[in-house]
Design an enzyme around this catalytic site. Structure first.
Site, mmCIF file in Angstrom:
data_model
loop_
_atom_site.group_PDB
_atom_site.id
_atom_site.type_symbol
_atom_site.label_atom_id
_atom_site.label_comp_id
_atom_site.label_asym_id
_atom_site.label_seq_id
_atom_site.Cartn_x
_atom_site.Cartn_y
_atom_site.Cartn_z
ATOM 1 N N ARG A 132 107.699 -48.321 -26.032
ATOM 2 C CA ARG A 132 108.264 -49.673 -25.981
ATOM 3 C C ARG A 132 107.673 -50.517 -27.104
ATOM 4 N NH1 ARG A 132 103.673 -52.161 -24.297
ATOM 5 N NH2 ARG A 132 102.387 -51.097 -22.740
ATOM 6 N N GLU A 144 89.956 -37.294 -17.695
ATOM 7 C CA GLU A 144 89.596 -37.008 -19.072
ATOM 8 C C GLU A 144 88.095 -37.187 -19.259
ATOM 9 O OE1 GLU A 144 93.520 -38.308 -21.683
ATOM 10 O OE2 GLU A 144 91.851 -39.694 -21.489
ATOM 11 N N LYS A 187 101.254 -39.157 -18.225
ATOM 12 C CA LYS A 187 100.131 -38.863 -19.104
ATOM 13 C C LYS A 187 99.853 -37.367 -19.189
ATOM 14 C CE LYS A 187 99.614 -43.183 -20.015
ATOM 15 N NZ LYS A 187 100.888 -43.623 -19.441
#
Length: 472
Positions: free
Chosen positions: A291, A199, A115
């Site tokens: 994916r 975050e 991330k």
């Protein structure tokens, strides 16, 4: 063209890929653990190989999977979703064995799977990201300092995370101190990596994701968006395409950013760029899933594009058969994840034997499932039994059709999320089509449904009533 594909997955996911292989004239090879010997994907595939005794580790055994692919003459491997689908080492092992990997490059999987690395790539590309730490957090003290700079609430996240796991909201120093070690343990257990980042928490955002496809010829398109805001514990329950929240202008803008994000990392194959959007239509990049997504069915439904078939074609080196201007969508689609869980007990899994199974049908109904009457749902795997996808030309008609289909769906023997979905679909708030990630918290009364009575109990009650009426 590929002649034989090994599917490195199980259950509903494997069955979905088997179906596209069948339509393309490609032989499918399934793998299964001892616990999955009676699983439906084993019965559906052209060939099936037992991969090992351990119910979970068997599906994570890279060397064994590659060996089976070679021994069964496969020229490609499809990872599906979950398990090894976002494991760069697996993708590299497959390609180094001379087998095509139906997915992005190992480098793209590695970079977007981190991330923090993904944030760095997006910032470099000029894509808006949520304010947060520039790298992994070194300590709780660093986390506290950053939280004070950004202001609470904040989100602690696993750097290698995905699927809604390894995420905790913190509203104070006390919560951050409590959640920091717990989130590290969760991250280590789920992803083998305990690194965390932070975050700023966007309060009650809309969770909007764009499906992208990219080929080896430099073509990149998006297949529009999915609204995944209805969640429990940061994991999706119901998905809608297209979003009722986006304006045409915002849809075009976010779609262009999603394509830009894919180009920024030289992405190839199918992927999903996920955003958080606030009530004022400001949006930020959240992550990219490298994916096939569980909820790809609703995108297929409104666009008519077989995403799995396109994944295979891209891996074969073919160019995309359409440009962005040639793509459009029609109507609305809703996907309900039918999980063997008890919503009234904090969505705890309810493994057990399916005693009755009848799925709905009729116009606009698609069921992607992996269970049947007599099937024993194992406790080792994800609790999903099936995905119900409902389509109609407009939102109101789609909701009405969903109510009918959910009422028809009958799964007995275990508790499922079906009664909750009946409650949600029948509510006025759902018909309004306005959802954010706080939906389930805002409307707790939706959990106040009455469990379905087993049909056997109903039949017995009717028999008693008839006997009483007849004076028997």
């Amino acid at each position: 063209m590929f002649k034989r594909i090994l599917i490195a997955n199980r259950g509903e996911c494997a069955i979905r890929i088997i179906r596209s292989c069948c339509e393309l004239g490609i032989k499918s090879v399934a793998i299964f653990s001892e616990a999955d010997a009676n699983a439906l994907h084993v019965k559906k595939a052209d060939f099936a190989v037992m991969i090992g005794p351990d119910p979970v580790k068997s599906y994570l055994n890279i060397h064994r999977i590659v060996t089976i692919a070679l021994e069964t003459g496969c020229d490609a491997v499809h990872p599906g979703f979950g398990f090894l689908s976002e494991n760069a080492d697996f993708a590299r092992a497959v390609t180094e064995a001379g087998i095509a990997y139906i997915g992005p490059s190992p480098d793209a999987i590695r970079d977007m799977g981190s991330k923090t690395k993904a944030r760095e790539s997006m910032i470099a590309a000029g894509i808006p990201v949520i304010p947060g730490s520039e790298s992994e957090l070194a300590s709780i003290d660093e986390a506290l300092q950053l939280a004070h700079e950004m202001g609470y609430p904040v989100m602690l996240k696993a750097a290698a995370g995905g699927g809604g796991r390894g995420i905790r909201r913190c509203d104070s120093d006390a919560e951050l101190r409590e959640n920091y070690p717990m989130t590290k343990r969760e991250a280590a257990a789920a992803f083998g990596n305990d690194e965390l980042f932070m975050e700023k928490c966007i309060v009650e955002p809309h969770h909007i994701e764009f499906q992208v496809l990219a080929d080896t010829h430099g073509n990149v398109v998006h297949l529009f968006e999915r609204d995944c805001s209805i969640q429990r514990r940061n994991q999706k329950l119901i998905e809608i395409a297209p979003s009722n929240f986006l304006t045409p202008e915002l849809r075009e803008q976010m779609g262009a950013v999603a394509v830009k994000a894919a180009r920024a990392v030289d992405y190839v194959n199918a992927g999903t760029v996920e955003f958080l959007v606030d009530r004022d239509h400001n949006f930020w990049f959240m992550e990219m899933n490298t994916r096939l997504q569980v909820e790809h069915t609703i995108t297929e439904t409104i666009t008519g594009v077989d995403i799995v078939a396109q994944q295979i074609a891209i891996a074969e080196g073919k160019a995309l058969p359409f440009t962005q201007d040639e793509l459009s969508f029609n109507g609305f689609a809703i996907e309900f994840r039918i999980n063997a869980e008890d919503p009234k007990n904090d969505f705890m899994p309810t493994p057990g034997r399916i005693t009755r199974y009848n799925s709905p049908g009729g116009p606009g109904i698609r069921v992607d499932g992996c269970v049947y009457a007599g099937y024993e749902i194992p406790s080792y795997y994800d609790s999903m039994c099936a995905k119900l996808t409902v389509f109609a030309p407009d939102w109101k008609s789609t909701v009405q059709r969903a109510k009918r289909a959910l009422a028809e769906y009958d799964i007995r023997g275990v508790r499922t999320t079906l009664p909750l979905y009946i409650s949600i679909a029948g509510s006025e708030v759902f018909m309004k089509g306005e959802f954010d990630t706080g939906f389930m918290d805002k409307y707790p009364e939706l959990l106040d449904y009455k469990p379905r009575k087993p049909r056997e109990d109903i039949a017995a009650a009717v028999a008693v009533a008839i006997a009483a009426h007849c004076g028997l």
